[in-house]
Motif scaffolding. Structure first.
Motif, PDB file in Angstrom:
ATOM      1  N   LYS A  26     -17.062  25.526  51.464  1.00 24.82           N
ATOM      2  CA  LYS A  26     -16.141  25.760  50.358  1.00 24.82           C
ATOM      3  C   LYS A  26     -16.076  27.239  49.982  1.00 24.82           C
ATOM      4  CE  LYS A  26     -15.231  21.359  49.581  1.00 24.82           C
ATOM      5  NZ  LYS A  26     -13.918  20.783  49.925  1.00 24.82           N
ATOM      6  N   GLU A  27     -14.907  27.652  49.499  1.00 20.45           N
ATOM      7  CA  GLU A  27     -14.708  29.033  49.068  1.00 20.45           C
ATOM      8  C   GLU A  27     -15.200  29.227  47.632  1.00 20.45           C
ATOM      9  OE1 GLU A  27     -13.788  31.124  51.534  1.00 20.45           O
ATOM     10  OE2 GLU A  27     -14.096  29.169  52.473  1.00 20.45           O
ATOM     11  N   PRO A  28     -15.647  30.433  47.293  1.00 24.25           N
ATOM     12  CA  PRO A  28     -16.121  30.701  45.926  1.00 24.25           C
ATOM     13  C   PRO A  28     -15.027  30.433  44.899  1.00 24.25           C
ATOM     14  CG  PRO A  28     -16.677  32.509  47.397  1.00 24.25           C
ATOM     15  CD  PRO A  28     -15.753  31.613  48.160  1.00 24.25           C
ATOM     16  N   PHE A  29     -15.382  29.730  43.843  1.00 21.91           N
ATOM     17  CA  PHE A  29     -14.402  29.352  42.833  1.00 21.91           C
ATOM     18  C   PHE A  29     -13.745  30.581  42.212  1.00 21.91           C
ATOM     19  CE2 PHE A  29     -13.186  27.779  38.563  1.00 21.91           C
ATOM     20  CZ  PHE A  29     -12.355  26.750  38.968  1.00 21.91           C
ATOM     21  N   GLY A  30     -14.543  31.617  41.975  1.00 25.41           N
ATOM     22  CA  GLY A  30     -13.997  32.825  41.369  1.00 25.41           C
ATOM     23  C   GLY A  30     -12.936  33.487  42.222  1.00 25.41           C
ATOM     24  N   LYS A  34      -8.993  34.075  41.458  1.00 28.46           N
ATOM     25  CA  LYS A  34      -8.397  35.401  41.623  1.00 28.46           C
ATOM     26  C   LYS A  34      -7.151  35.329  42.501  1.00 28.46           C
ATOM     27  CE  LYS A  34     -11.171  38.865  42.245  1.00 28.46           C
ATOM     28  NZ  LYS A  34     -12.102  39.856  42.886  1.00 28.46           N
ATOM     29  N   SER A  35      -7.217  34.531  43.563  1.00 25.86           N
ATOM     30  CA  SER A  35      -6.056  34.368  44.445  1.00 25.86           C
ATOM     31  C   SER A  35      -4.903  33.688  43.714  1.00 25.86           C
ATOM     32  CB  SER A  35      -6.452  33.539  45.677  1.00 25.86           C
ATOM     33  OG  SER A  35      -7.469  34.182  46.418  1.00 25.86           O
ATOM     34  N   LEU A  36      -5.232  32.682  42.907  1.00 23.68           N
ATOM     35  CA  LEU A  36      -4.202  31.981  42.136  1.00 23.68           C
ATOM     36  C   LEU A  36      -3.536  32.927  41.140  1.00 23.68           C
ATOM     37  CD1 LEU A  36      -2.960  29.132  41.619  1.00 23.68           C
ATOM     38  CD2 LEU A  36      -4.653  28.869  39.796  1.00 23.68           C
ATOM     39  N   ILE A  37      -4.345  33.706  40.442  1.00 23.20           N
ATOM     40  CA  ILE A  37      -3.799  34.655  39.470  1.00 23.20           C
ATOM     41  C   ILE A  37      -2.993  35.747  40.176  1.00 23.20           C
ATOM     42  CG2 ILE A  37      -4.418  36.423  37.769  1.00 23.20           C
ATOM     43  CD1 ILE A  37      -6.804  34.660  37.011  1.00 23.20           C
ATOM     44  N   GLY A  38      -3.472  36.174  41.348  1.00 22.53           N
ATOM     45  CA  GLY A  38      -2.719  37.153  42.128  1.00 22.53           C
ATOM     46  C   GLY A  38      -1.336  36.636  42.476  1.00 22.53           C
ATOM     47  N   VAL A  92      -8.237  39.221  49.909  1.00 23.14           N
ATOM     48  CA  VAL A  92      -9.270  38.521  50.685  1.00 23.14           C
ATOM     49  C   VAL A  92      -9.391  38.939  52.146  1.00 23.14           C
ATOM     50  CG1 VAL A  92      -9.079  36.483  49.206  1.00 23.14           C
ATOM     51  CG2 VAL A  92      -7.740  36.583  51.313  1.00 23.14           C
ATOM     52  N   TRP A  93      -8.480  39.724  52.669  1.00 25.87           N
ATOM     53  CA  TRP A  93      -8.500  39.997  54.106  1.00 25.87           C
ATOM     54  C   TRP A  93      -9.837  40.574  54.560  1.00 25.87           C
ATOM     55  CZ3 TRP A  93      -6.426  38.684  58.482  1.00 25.87           C
ATOM     56  CH2 TRP A  93      -6.554  39.500  59.604  1.00 25.87           C
ATOM     57  N   ARG A  94     -10.391  41.497  53.788  1.00 26.87           N
ATOM     58  CA  ARG A  94     -11.668  42.113  54.147  1.00 26.87           C
ATOM     59  C   ARG A  94     -12.858  41.490  53.416  1.00 26.87           C
ATOM     60  NH1 ARG A  94     -10.695  44.222  58.956  1.00 26.87           N
ATOM     61  NH2 ARG A  94      -8.928  45.664  58.935  1.00 26.87           N
ATOM     62  N   ASN A  95     -12.619  40.442  52.667  1.00 25.22           N
ATOM     63  CA  ASN A  95     -13.690  39.829  51.901  1.00 25.22           C
ATOM     64  C   ASN A  95     -14.634  39.049  52.813  1.00 25.22           C
ATOM     65  OD1 ASN A  95     -15.007  37.655  50.091  1.00 25.22           O
ATOM     66  ND2 ASN A  95     -13.971  38.977  48.616  1.00 25.22           N
ATOM     67  N   LYS A  96     -15.927  39.144  52.562  1.00 25.94           N
ATOM     68  CA  LYS A  96     -16.927  38.480  53.396  1.00 25.94           C
ATOM     69  C   LYS A  96     -16.802  36.960  53.358  1.00 25.94           C
ATOM     70  CE  LYS A  96     -20.466  38.412  49.777  1.00 25.94           C
ATOM     71  NZ  LYS A  96     -21.845  38.832  49.393  1.00 25.94           N
ATOM     72  N   ASN A  97     -16.183  36.433  52.315  1.00 24.73           N
ATOM     73  CA  ASN A  97     -16.025  34.978  52.208  1.00 24.73           C
ATOM     74  C   ASN A  97     -14.905  34.440  53.087  1.00 24.73           C
ATOM     75  OD1 ASN A  97     -17.998  34.153  49.987  1.00 24.73           O
ATOM     76  ND2 ASN A  97     -16.894  35.848  49.018  1.00 24.73           N
ATOM     77  N   PHE A  98     -14.063  35.308  53.593  1.00 18.91           N
ATOM     78  CA  PHE A  98     -13.062  34.917  54.588  1.00 18.91           C
ATOM     79  C   PHE A  98     -13.787  34.940  55.931  1.00 18.91           C
ATOM     80  CE2 PHE A  98      -8.479  35.976  56.215  1.00 18.91           C
ATOM     81  CZ  PHE A  98      -8.504  34.824  56.991  1.00 18.91           C
ATOM     82  N   ASN A  99     -14.510  33.839  56.213  1.00 15.59           N
ATOM     83  CA  ASN A  99     -15.416  33.830  57.362  1.00 15.59           C
ATOM     84  C   ASN A  99     -15.141  32.716  58.365  1.00 15.59           C
ATOM     85  OD1 ASN A  99     -16.283  31.704  55.793  1.00 15.59           O
ATOM     86  ND2 ASN A  99     -18.259  32.600  55.278  1.00 15.59           N
ATOM     87  N   GLU A 100     -13.982  32.083  58.261  1.00 14.93           N
ATOM     88  CA  GLU A 100     -13.536  31.137  59.285  1.00 14.93           C
ATOM     89  C   GLU A 100     -12.024  30.994  59.177  1.00 14.93           C
ATOM     90  OE1 GLU A 100     -14.116  27.002  58.981  1.00 14.93           O
ATOM     91  OE2 GLU A 100     -14.601  27.027  56.841  1.00 14.93           O
ATOM     92  N   ARG A 101     -11.421  30.396  60.199  1.00 13.28           N
ATOM     93  CA  ARG A 101      -9.956  30.333  60.265  1.00 13.28           C
ATOM     94  C   ARG A 101      -9.344  29.565  59.101  1.00 13.28           C
ATOM     95  NH1 ARG A 101      -8.919  28.944  66.689  1.00 13.28           N
ATOM     96  NH2 ARG A 101     -10.318  30.535  67.543  1.00 13.28           N
ATOM     97  N   PHE A 102      -9.968  28.460  58.726  1.00 13.12           N
ATOM     98  CA  PHE A 102      -9.378  27.626  57.674  1.00 13.12           C
ATOM     99  C   PHE A 102      -9.288  28.372  56.343  1.00 13.12           C
ATOM    100  CE2 PHE A 102      -8.735  24.125  54.768  1.00 13.12           C
ATOM    101  CZ  PHE A 102      -7.996  23.222  55.515  1.00 13.12           C
ATOM    102  N   PHE A 110      -3.419  29.180  47.828  1.00 11.85           N
ATOM    103  CA  PHE A 110      -3.699  29.473  46.420  1.00 11.85           C
ATOM    104  C   PHE A 110      -2.791  30.585  45.908  1.00 11.85           C
ATOM    105  CE2 PHE A 110      -7.119  26.587  46.568  1.00 11.85           C
ATOM    106  CZ  PHE A 110      -7.615  26.411  45.277  1.00 11.85           C
ATOM    107  N   VAL A 111      -2.562  31.621  46.707  1.00  4.68           N
ATOM    108  CA  VAL A 111      -1.631  32.675  46.305  1.00  4.68           C
ATOM    109  C   VAL A 111      -0.218  32.109  46.190  1.00  4.68           C
ATOM    110  CG1 VAL A 111      -0.495  34.799  47.059  1.00  4.68           C
ATOM    111  CG2 VAL A 111      -2.985  34.611  47.190  1.00  4.68           C
TER     112      VAL A 111
END
Length: 231
Positions: A26-30, A34-38, A92-102, A110-111
């Motif tokens: 699962k992705e971090p809720f925060g 942030k993506s939703l608000i973006g 999120v492109w460079r974010n460490k949590n973007f760590n798999e294709r899904f 969300f955006v």
């Protein structure tokens, strides 16, 4: 207040569905918030961009279908999908949590639905029959924005983790949402009864295409146990 709930409910339902489909990590809720608000915030530059383009194209409008084509592709689709992609890349492109294709799908949806939420509220509140508009958009425009987000995120996942042809996949992350968003709007804006006959088949095709994209990236998850098969 009831109209706001009607506008918000389909967005939340789809968001929960996408969150559920991210089965293995699962992705971090925060970051999701942030993506939703973006996605909500990009409504502002999109409005200005669409108004500017519409004014530039006004002298060339003299035909029902040409007018609908320009409004669908160059006013609505271009600006909306451009800023959705920009928001995903910045957040999120460079974010460490973007760590798999899904993950590309999750963040892009969300955006996209952050934008769809504001758009939906504006349509529902500012029309005479907000209830009818809200119900209609719950089964058309909101799912469509989500499906465009899946297309975008699918190709972002490939661009991030395939390792080759990155520019090609990044181009597709814009091109396919732009293409199908423009086609979706063109059918509706044309007000042609013959083109409207293609609307339901288009939605069915998009649903089938999106379901395959979700399944493919879910099955390819690096966090998936080897003895499990997705459905």
């Amino acid at each position: 207040m009831n109209l706001i709930l009607i506008a918000t409910a389909p967005v939340l339902i789809i968001l929960f569905y996408i969150y559920y489909r991210d089965k293995y990590e699962k992705e971090p809720f925060g970051l999701l918030i942030k993506s939703l608000i973006g996605g909500m915030l990009i409504c502002i530059p999109i409005i200005f961009g669409e108004q500017w383009t519409a004014s530039m194209l006004l002298p060339y409008k003299n035909n029902q279908f040409i007018d609908a084509f320009m409004d669908a592709f160059f006013v609505a689709s271009f600006w909306e999908e451009s800023f959705k992609l920009t928001a995903v890349m910045l957040l999120v492109w460079r974010n460490k949590n973007f760590n798999e294709r899904f993950d590309g799908i999750v963040y892009a949806v969300f955006v996209s639905l952050g934008f769809a939420l504001i758009e939906n509220i504006m349509y529902v509140v500012n029309t005479d029959n907000g209830l009818h508009t809200g119900i209609a958009r719950a089964f058309t425009a909101v799912p469509a924005h989500a499906m465009f987000g899946v297309m975008m995120g699918y190709h972002l996942g490939l661009a991030r983790f395939i390792g080759k042809h990155q520019s090609f996949h990044l181009f597709n992350a814009f091109f396919y949402p732009f293409l199908f968003h423009g086609l979706y709007d063109f059918i509706l804006m044309s007000q042609s009864k013959w083109l409207l006959l293609t609307f339901a088949p288009l939605m069915v095709y998009l649903y089938i295409r999106i379901k395959k994209r979700l399944l493919q990236h879910s099955n390819d998850s690096v966090f998936k146990p080897l003895n499990l098969s997705d459905d």
